[in-house]
Write an enzyme that holds these catalytic residues in place. Structure first.
Site, short mmCIF file in Angstrom:
data_model
loop_
_atom_site.label_atom_id
_atom_site.label_comp_id
_atom_site.label_asym_id
_atom_site.label_seq_id
_atom_site.Cartn_x
_atom_site.Cartn_y
_atom_site.Cartn_z
N GLY A 1 20.30 11.87 19.91
CA GLY A 1 20.76 10.67 20.59
C GLY A 1 20.47 9.44 19.78
O GLY A 1 20.74 9.38 18.57
N SER A 2 19.86 8.44 20.42
CA SER A 2 19.65 7.14 19.77
C SER A 2 18.69 7.21 18.59
O SER A 2 18.59 6.24 17.84
CB SER A 2 19.11 6.14 20.81
N VAL A 3 18.02 8.33 18.40
CA VAL A 3 17.11 8.44 17.27
C VAL A 3 17.85 8.30 15.94
O VAL A 3 17.27 7.90 14.93
CB VAL A 3 16.36 9.80 17.33
#
Length: 333
Positions: free
Chosen positions: A238-240
């Site tokens: 995801g946002s990682v």
């Protein structure tokens, strides 16, 4: 009679009174001695040995050829349940060598009843942690009696391994994880939430300071340790990857340090709308990372692919302008 028939006859002649009068300790000792390998030390009893038992055997050693008393060991968990799953386990004396690795260990000189690491750190560093046994040369006569014994090499203690894990920090991380997981589960739309993972690293060296995984059972309200899941469990990214997206923007020249971009509701011709969790207006690269802006990343990715976002326009990109260094990040996005 053959051996099989003779054995059956022996069993048939055992009566109930024989069984009741039988000394179970003697039977257990006989069983262990019968399964022992010649000239290989075999444990008869290594748990719940009383001082009286130890003293009786010790004072009668001269009448018990081949028998000796010694100390034994068992791996303990100094910090209780903290990080124990990652430390791993050691086989017991009864388990001996793992069946699937018997050939591997016996080729290294291990005996079948030796205890070895069977999971994670204990297994990975077994060769370092394992002590080296004393090697003795035995000389026997024609009847199998030992007539001479010579020490070939002295035994050595196993080595110690020092981990980078800060156990006090680890304990606090696990405590906070459990508290936060229980708190999160009580919120709406969390029916499938039951697992949490944390890995804390020293950014300058990469040392692991703490790592933990916890699974919460909603029925029993108990936690199960699942620390190995920090590197064995699969997640949809995801946002990682937003950090990698911004970095790729720097590398390809479509972004400069501190560059400002408009976080807005994006609209494409013939498609729906796309936005971050909230409209952030004009933000820098650092603010985009801090606030997890989707729009900043999408606009960066579009420009890396040779396109430019035009409100209500068609998404036009030119893959030929895509640099090799950008391929990994674009695929992640």
């Amino acid at each position: 009679m053959n051996d099989k028939d003779l054995y059956k006859l022996k069993l048939k002649r055992i009566t109930e009174s024989d069984l009741q009068a039988m000394d179970k300790n003697l039977a257990a000792i006989y069983r262990n001695l019968s399964s022992a390998t010649s000239l290989t030390p075999t444990m008869i009893k290594n748990e719940n040995v009383t001082d009286e038992e130890y003293a009786k055997v010790n004072e009668n050693l001269e009448n018990l050829p081949g028998v000796d008393v010694t100390t034994d060991w068992k791996r303990g968990h100094t910090y209780g349940e903290t990080f124990w799953n990652m430390l791993g386990e050691v086989t017991s004396a009864d388990e001996g060598l793992p069946a699937e690795k018997v050939d591997y260990y016996t080729a290294k000189g291990y005996k079948l009843n030796d205890r070895v690491g069977k999971s994670y750190i204990e297994e990975l560093y077994n060769g370092v942690l394992q002590a080296q046994k004393e090697k003795v040369k035995m000389v026997t006569d024609s009847n199998g009696n030992v007539v001479n014994k010579e020490t070939v090499s002295e035994g050595k203690s196993g080595k110690d391994i020092v981990l980078t894990i800060d156990m006090e920090f680890q304990a606090q991380v696990e405590k906070i994880m459990q508290e936060e997981l229980v708190s999160a589960i009580q919120k709406p739309h969390t029916d499938t939430l039951d697992t949490a993972f944390v890995v804390a690293m020293e950014p300058k060296t990469g040392r692991i300071l703490a790592m933990s995984g916890k699974v919460y059972n909603r029925k029993t309200q108990e936690f199960t340790d699942f620390t190995p899941g920090t590197f064995t469990y699969a997640f949809e990214q995801g946002s990682v990857v937003k950090g990698a997206t911004v970095l790729t923007g720097y590398q390809t020249g479509v972004r400069d340090f501190g560059e400002i971009e408009l976080d807005e509701v994006m609209r494409f011709k013939g498609s729906g709308t796309f936005s971050s969790y909230q409209v952030m207006n004009r933000i820098t690269d650092l603010e985009a990372l801090e606030r997890s802006s989707n729009v900043y990343m999408w606009k960066t990715a579009i420009e890396i692919m040779g396109g430019k976002y035009i409100p209500n326009g068609t998404l036009n990109i030119n893959p030929k302008k895509l640099k090799p260094s950008a391929i990994i990040s674009i695929n992640l996005v």
